[in-house]
Design a protein around this motif. Sequence first.
Motif, short mmCIF file in Angstrom:
data_model
loop_
_atom_site.label_atom_id
_atom_site.label_comp_id
_atom_site.label_asym_id
_atom_site.label_seq_id
_atom_site.Cartn_x
_atom_site.Cartn_y
_atom_site.Cartn_z
N VAL A 94 -8.44 -37.24 -35.75
CA VAL A 94 -7.62 -36.51 -36.72
C VAL A 94 -8.36 -36.37 -38.05
O VAL A 94 -8.28 -35.33 -38.71
CB VAL A 94 -6.26 -37.20 -36.90
CG1 VAL A 94 -5.49 -36.58 -38.06
CG2 VAL A 94 -5.44 -37.09 -35.61
N VAL A 138 -7.70 -42.06 -32.10
CA VAL A 138 -7.02 -40.86 -32.57
C VAL A 138 -7.21 -40.69 -34.07
O VAL A 138 -7.41 -39.57 -34.56
CB VAL A 138 -5.51 -40.90 -32.21
CG1 VAL A 138 -4.76 -39.78 -32.91
CG2 VAL A 138 -5.31 -40.80 -30.70
N CYS A 173 -0.99 -26.31 -30.80
CA CYS A 173 -1.43 -27.53 -30.14
C CYS A 173 -1.17 -27.41 -28.64
O CYS A 173 -0.01 -27.25 -28.22
CB CYS A 173 -0.72 -28.75 -30.71
SG CYS A 173 -1.05 -29.01 -32.47
N TYR A 195 -0.88 -35.21 -31.81
CA TYR A 195 -1.69 -34.32 -32.64
C TYR A 195 -0.86 -33.38 -33.50
O TYR A 195 -1.16 -33.18 -34.69
CB TYR A 195 -2.71 -33.57 -31.78
CG TYR A 195 -3.85 -34.49 -31.39
CD1 TYR A 195 -4.93 -34.69 -32.24
CD2 TYR A 195 -3.81 -35.22 -30.20
CE1 TYR A 195 -5.95 -35.57 -31.91
CE2 TYR A 195 -4.83 -36.11 -29.87
CZ TYR A 195 -5.89 -36.28 -30.73
OH TYR A 195 -6.90 -37.17 -30.42
#
Length: 307
Positions: A296, A292, A34, A50
């Motif tokens: 995801v 988000v 990441c 994340y």
Amino acid sequence: MESVTFKNRTWDVAADIRVPEGFDPAKKYPAIICAHPISSCKEQTSGAIYAERLTALGYVTLAFDASHQGASGGEPRYLEDPATRVEDFRCAVDYLVTLDYVDEDRIGVVGICGGGGYAANATMTDHRIKALGTVVAANYGRLMREGDLSPDAAVATLEAIGRQRTAEARGAEPHITTYIPSSPEEREKAGVTDVDIVNAVEYYRTPRGQQPGSPNKLRFSGLEAAVGFDAFHLAEVLLTQPLQVIVGDVPGAFGSYRDGFELFDRARSAKKDIFVVQGASHYDLYDQPKYVDQAVAKLESFFAENL
């Protein structure tokens, strides 16, 4: 979460490694690197958002601070050097393949903002990376070249950098500048209203996302290479791995909307997808749950199919 280091050349790169609930070191797990945005650090969106979310989905994750920045080593400090930023990814893969519990054939990358541009560039030349996801990926070289959008912006920038390098070679102190206004008040006083700048100041310079590893400092004399960098150079030749591009549909000064489409269009990848999060600006996809969650969910299905 465990804090670890791995080497890039002679210095240590600081990273946080996370393992899924019920982790068994005797098993093999897919892993995802990441990568943080320009000016950011691993304690912000790349790690705290994340990496956390992907670890909960069953992946080993590795969120690192770029060389010369955050808790990582490398001199001089506050340097934004594209070649070194890209090499960080290769070194992260080097580290992961030494871990017995990581499946070396199931390593992916997620990069946010400038980290997404660097992730794309690294994936082109390190095919140990098997799948690439980007979230509001930005091409830092394009940003540097555009400057104030005048035709000669890049040349003027290079001339200014050259003058500063000459001064430093003759003994002047390094010029450490800022990426963005240092506070909402400073931004308001400057009359800046672009959505990306407004939200950048809110994210980086208020408790919303502010972290010690992200001090809003940039070494001006080290930017020559960035002006000549194209994160997507040779994507049509070398980027063959599966690709998931995620952008928000609210455009701003950083240009991640058009950069995302450029990466998607240029990539040679036979399996590629672009997902536009409706109503989301660049920084909404850093930490706002409504947006988000959508990113995801898309990454979940992408990596489940490709790692």
